[in-house]
Scaffold this active site. Structure first.
Site, short mmCIF file in Angstrom:
data_model
loop_
_atom_site.label_atom_id
_atom_site.label_comp_id
_atom_site.label_asym_id
_atom_site.label_seq_id
_atom_site.Cartn_x
_atom_site.Cartn_y
_atom_site.Cartn_z
CE LYS A 76 -3.04 -2.91 -0.13
NZ LYS A 76 -3.93 -3.17 -1.26
CE LYS A 97 -5.85 3.88 5.56
NZ LYS A 97 -6.16 4.28 4.29
CG ASN A 109 -9.31 -3.54 -5.11
OD1 ASN A 109 -8.58 -3.71 -4.08
ND2 ASN A 109 -10.58 -2.84 -4.53
NE ARG A 125 -11.00 -8.22 -5.83
CZ ARG A 125 -10.75 -7.34 -4.67
NH1 ARG A 125 -9.38 -7.14 -4.53
NH2 ARG A 125 -11.77 -6.51 -3.80
C1 MV4 Z 1 -9.33 5.37 5.40
C2 MV4 Z 1 -10.50 5.82 5.86
C3 MV4 Z 1 -10.24 7.02 6.53
N1 MV4 Z 1 -9.07 7.87 6.33
N2 MV4 Z 1 -8.22 6.14 5.23
C4 MV4 Z 1 -10.69 1.08 5.37
C5 MV4 Z 1 -10.33 -0.32 4.48
C6 MV4 Z 1 -9.29 0.26 3.63
N3 MV4 Z 1 -9.63 -0.36 2.27
C7 MV4 Z 1 -9.03 1.64 3.72
N4 MV4 Z 1 -10.17 1.85 4.82
C8 MV4 Z 1 -10.19 3.28 5.41
N5 MV4 Z 1 -9.07 4.10 4.92
C9 MV4 Z 1 -8.06 7.44 5.58
N6 MV4 Z 1 -7.02 8.09 5.58
C10 MV4 Z 1 -11.37 5.01 6.41
C11 MV4 Z 1 -11.34 3.88 5.92
C12 MV4 Z 1 -12.70 3.03 5.88
C13 MV4 Z 1 -13.35 2.43 4.87
C14 MV4 Z 1 -13.19 2.64 3.61
C15 MV4 Z 1 -13.70 2.32 2.45
C16 MV4 Z 1 -14.88 1.76 2.81
C17 MV4 Z 1 -15.54 1.53 3.90
C18 MV4 Z 1 -14.56 1.89 5.19
C19 MV4 Z 1 -14.84 1.72 6.29
C20 MV4 Z 1 -14.45 2.16 7.50
C21 MV4 Z 1 -13.13 2.77 7.17
#
Ligand code: MV4
Length: 455
Positions: A116, A158, A289, A291
């Site tokens: 990432k 992260k 992604n 895929r």
């Molecule tokens: C974030 C975020 C808020 N701020 N990054 C969750 C899974 C991963 N793919 C990235 N995610 C998130 N990253 C920043 N800087 C909130 C989430 C997140 C989220 C993102 C997309 C769809 C649903 C989510 C649910 C909770 C948190």
């Protein structure tokens, strides 16, 4: 074109790939575990091979068994679907080493997007806007603290090897940072065997908007618009729609063109999704992604482009036949993921389907691999099928969705159908006024228990 395609997957996506193979006139091979002998994809494929016992690691993730199945059947290409080996760069390389085509991106691109931090760096280099954050991995708490000063709070810690939300920790202020780092580090180490971390500015209530792309690996690439996937629970998408109710044509074209241009420069091959958070009118890249995704039918319904068919064509070395101006968007589509789960507790509910009646009519599509009398095994994910509805407008789409949900009968197991029957009656959903926290907040305030259609 390929002589024979082996489908290294199960369930509705195996069937989806099989349909594309049939239309292209390419013979198909189904593989299955001993728990999937009665599965629909096994019945409909031209040939089938048992690749192991029920546990995925011994069957659908069993690379030597998959290679043997290719050898035995003479398959010269493998379609991985989603999940399982679909984003495993090493698997794609091993296939190539055996002169078998992997229907997916170049292994180097899969690997790069799997990291990432590398993905962020690449997106930035290609002119895609990213969330403000660290350029590299953070090694010490001191380094993190000084980076945090410039990024600002709240921020998110992260895992570089993460994705899908695992190993993510919020720090609201400087004093919370050391604990967030320690927790994220431990979780990342346990889950991925890699505790590299990075920092991002935390967005509290964004929408999750993703752009579908298709590239030929030689600098030809287009975008196929966006999907709003904000309605999710515990990082599992529940409802996806396109176009996003919160975007106008100008904003859509701008982000689409930015992404398509980036994918041309990247020389991306295959289908892919560039994921963004969207808040206060601005897009922030989070991940890509590499895929075909569960929710791809939303895009197929609004563009009339068969994504799996195009994916197979470009994997076989075909040039992109579609130009960006050939992609015309029409109407609105919504997908509901129907799971074999209790609609309130979300506990899995595998078992025998004693009555199955899918809805039909204009604008209604059901992608599922279950049938009347089928027993859903307990070993895999709980997706029973996807209901995808199209309409000329979002209003017409919602009207049809409500009707299709009322028609849908799945008896013998619990399903999430009642959740969707409740959602289509919620004002915020009807208004398109939601974000990534909306569904969990709705469930926490007892939205399901008080909804009419459950009675
Ligand atoms: C974030 C975020 C808020 N701020 N990054 C969750 C899974 C991963 N793919 C990235 N995610 C998130 N990253 C920043 N800087 C909130 C989430 C997140 C989220 C993102 C997309 C769809 C649903 C989510 C649910 C909770 C948190």
């Amino acid at each position: 074109m390929f002589d024979k395609i082996l489908i290294a997957n199960r369930g509705e996506v195996a069937l989806r790939i099989l349909r594309a193979c049939k239309e292209l006139g390419i013979p198909s091979v189904a593989v299955h575990s001993t728990a999937d002998e009665d599965a629909m994809h096994v019945r409909l494929a031209d040939e089938s091979v048992c690749i192991g016992p029920p546990a995925a690691r011994d069957s659908y993730l069993n690379v030597p068994a998959l290679l043997s199945a290719c050898e035995i059947t003479g398959a010269d290409a493998v379609h991985p679907g989603y999940g399982f080996l679909s984003e495993n760069a090493r698997f794609a390389e091993i296939l190539h080493e055996h002169d078998i085509h992997f229907i997916g991106p170049k292994p180097a691109h899969i690997r790069l997007m799997g990291d990432k931090i590398e993905a962020r760096r690449t997106a930035k280099r290609l002119g895609i806007p990213v969330v403000p954050g660290s350029e590299n991995g953070v090694s010490s708490d001191q380094e993190a603290a000084s980076l945090a000063q410039s990024i600002g709070f709240p921020l998110l810690v992260k895992a570089a090897a993460g994705g899908g939300g695992r190993g993510m920790k919020v720090a609201h202020a400087a004093e919370e940072l050391p604990a967030a780092l320690a927790l994220a580090r431990a979780e990342a180490k346990a889950a991925f065997g890699d505790d590299t971390l990075y920092l991002e500015k935390y967005l509290a209530r964004p929408r999750h908007i993703e752009i579908q792309v298709l590239g030929d690996g030689r600098g030809g690439a287009i975008h196929l618009g966006e999907r709003d996937c904000s309605l999710q629970r515990r990082y599992q998408k529940v409802w996806e729609e396109g176009p996003c109710p919160a975007l106008n044509d100008e904003a859509r074209d701008a982000i689409g063109e930015t992404v398509a241009k980036a994918m041309r420069e990247f020389q991306y091959l295959g289908v892919g999704t560039v994921e963004f958070l969207h808040e206060d009118g601005k897009f922030y890249f989070i991940e890509m992604n590499t895929r075909i995704q569960v929710e791809h039918p939303v895009t197929e319904m609004i563009t009339d482009i068969d994504l799996v068919l195009e994916q197979i064509r470009v994997a076989a070395g075909g040039e992109l036949e579609l130009a960006q101006r050939d992609v015309k968007f029409h109407g609105h589509a919504i997908e509901c993921r129907i799971n074999a789960e209790n609609p309130v507790s979300f506990r899995p509910s595998p078992g025998k389907i004693v009555h199955y009646h899918p809805p039909g009519g204009l604008g209604v599509r059901v992608d599922s691999a279950v049938y009347h009398g089928y027993t859903i095994p307990p070993y895999y994910d709980s997706l029973v099928g996807k209901l995808i509805v199209h309409g000329k407008t979002r209003g017409e789409c919602l009207m049809r969705l409500k009707r299709a949900l009322d028609e849908f009968v799945i008896d013998g197991i619990e399903t999430t159908l009642p959740l969707f029957r409740a959602l289509v009656r919620e004002k915020d959903i009807i208004d398109g006024d939601y974000h990534i926290r909306w569904l969990e907040e709705f469930l926490a305030r007892g939205g399901m228990e008080t909804s009419m259609p459950l009675a």
